[in-house]
Design an enzyme around this catalytic site. Structure first.
Site, PDB file in Angstrom:
ATOM      1  N   HIS A   1      -1.458   0.367  -9.770  1.00 56.97           N
ATOM      2  CA  HIS A   1      -2.039  -0.551  -8.778  1.00 56.97           C
ATOM      3  C   HIS A   1      -2.712  -1.747  -9.478  1.00 56.97           C
ATOM      4  CE1 HIS A   1      -3.785  -0.844  -4.455  1.00 56.97           C
ATOM      5  NE2 HIS A   1      -3.571  -2.043  -4.973  1.00 56.97           N
TER       6      HIS A   1
ATOM      7  N   ARG B   1       0.867  -1.171   0.000  1.00 54.47           N
ATOM      8  CA  ARG B   1       0.000   0.000   0.000  1.00 54.47           C
ATOM      9  C   ARG B   1       0.904   1.221   0.000  1.00 54.47           C
ATOM     10  NH1 ARG B   1      -3.405  -2.802  -1.457  1.00 54.47           N
ATOM     11  NH2 ARG B   1      -5.485  -3.185  -0.593  1.00 54.47           N
TER      12      ARG B   1
ATOM     13  N   GLU C   1      -3.799   7.739  -4.886  1.00 53.45           N
ATOM     14  CA  GLU C   1      -4.031   7.067  -6.174  1.00 53.45           C
ATOM     15  C   GLU C   1      -5.333   7.558  -6.791  1.00 53.45           C
ATOM     16  OE1 GLU C   1      -3.889   2.820  -5.454  1.00 53.45           O
ATOM     17  OE2 GLU C   1      -1.898   2.951  -4.576  1.00 53.45           O
TER      18      GLU C   1
HETATM   19  C1  DGY Z   1      -5.514  -6.107  -2.856  1.00 51.65           C
HETATM   20  O1  DGY Z   1      -6.309  -7.005  -3.129  1.00 51.65           O
HETATM   21  O2  DGY Z   1      -5.455  -5.608  -1.725  1.00 51.65           O
HETATM   22  C2  DGY Z   1      -4.598  -5.647  -3.929  1.00 51.65           C
HETATM   23  O3  DGY Z   1      -3.936  -4.481  -3.585  1.00 51.65           O
HETATM   24  C3  DGY Z   1      -5.341  -5.425  -5.210  1.00 51.65           C
HETATM   25  O4  DGY Z   1      -4.418  -5.251  -6.261  1.00 51.65           O
END
Ligand code: DGY
Length: 323
Positions: free
Chosen positions: A285, A237, A266
């Protein structure tokens, strides 16, 4: 009467049909992310919410007196205000397992892209700059037999370690809250303190979930501890990294480069400094973004949702909300 649910994100039609067999479904039809005000209205009558990413906090829950479950179509659930959900006995679920290998593949892609400068040199060819093949300006760094440090050895971290070890003969270090002795033995990887991992790794991969403890885990001091030849990869993240500190580390060549799938904000702004840095590979992402994995995630999330609103305990209640 079927329980009412709200689907806040686009999902495949077959998944929507499955939910509709059990629930009365309303969904967000806009192309952009649902605005907060719309979401607050939409949850007023529903027992279940299927979503990704939007903040699930006391304000939202106070608008949703009938809500039983928030089903995230993601493995991460840092959008859950766990205390607010716990206080109101709302279940929160996620989609573990189905995306582990897909995200691990992408991390290897980021390692290779940054080390061998693949996007940069693709652009070089397309710009017509290719004159000679043996030019030093085309040199990258080796991935094979280098040292990889993984911060956060959950299931995805393990899948990365397996690829690095078995596919690329890398020397793998990991830093995790709890030791993973079985994985150490089966893969031949070694635990390390965060400082040792940062000092020894050629590639540092950050894979921790975002929690209060991991917010800005990588900051100025941590980047200073990395080798100036090392590459930093983040597919966890954005907020696990102090982005300003990373920008400075890259600008001052404290580290060689970065491969990023996630950002503090983002989508990132069109004038973000990363966009002008050839040594940074920027992805939007897409850790879990393959058609199959996204379908599997939507199916998992739909099952969690339907089970919770029909009185069963879904399999993927996040651990903090298990009673
Ligand atoms: C999640 O599922 O948390 C991922 O970041 C998606 O790409």
């Amino acid at each position: 009467m079927k329980p009412k649910v709200f689907v806040a994100r686009p999902i495949p039609i077959e998944v929507e049909q499955y939910i509709a067999e059990h629930c009365e479904v309303e969904k967000w039809l806009g192309e952009d992310t649902i605005p907060r005000a719309e979401l607050l209205k939409a949850v007023q009558q529903v027992e279940g919410l299927l979503t990704t990413g939007g903040r699930i906090d006391g304000e939202l829950l106070d608008h949703a007196p009938h809500l039983k479950v928030v089903s995230n179509i993601s493995v991460g659930y840092n959008n859950f205000d766990l205390e607010a959900m716990k206080a109101r006995k709302i279940l929160g679920t996620n989609t573990p397992y189905v995306l582990d290998n897909t995200v691990a593949d992408l991390v290897m892609g980021l390692i290779l892209s940054t080390a061998r400068r693949i996007p940069e040199l693709d652009q070089y060819v397309k710009n017509g700059q290719w004159r000679r093949g043996d030019d030093e300006v085309l040199f990258g760094v080796d991935v094979h037999h280098s040292t990889l440090g993984i911060i956060g050895l959950g299931r995805i971290g393990e899948a990365i370690a397996r690829r690095a070890k078995l596919g690329f003969d890398m020397n793998v270090l990991y830093h995790n809250r709890s030791p993973k002795t079985e994985v150490e033995q089966s893969l031949g990887i070694r635990p390390a303190s965060l400082d040792d991992l940062l000092a020894q790794s050629d590639f540092v991969v950050l894979m921790t979930p975002l929690t209060p403890e991991t917010t800005h885990l990588m900051g100025r001091e941590e980047f200073e501890k990395m080798k100036d030849t090392a590459i930093f990869i983040n597919a966890s993240r954005g907020k696990t990294v102090d982005e300003q500190a990373l920008i400075e580390a890259l600008e001052t060549k404290q580290i060689r480069g970065a491969g990023l799938d996630v950002y503090e904000r983002e989508p990132i702004a069109s004038d973000h400094p990363f966009l002008k840095m050839p040594q940074v590979v920027t992805l939007p992402h897409i850790g879990s973004s393959t058609a199959k994995t996204r379908l599997d995630m939507a199916k998992t999330a739909a099952k969690n949702l339907v089970m919770a609103v029909t009185g069963e305990v879904p399999p993927n209640v996040v651990k903090e909300l298990l009673t």
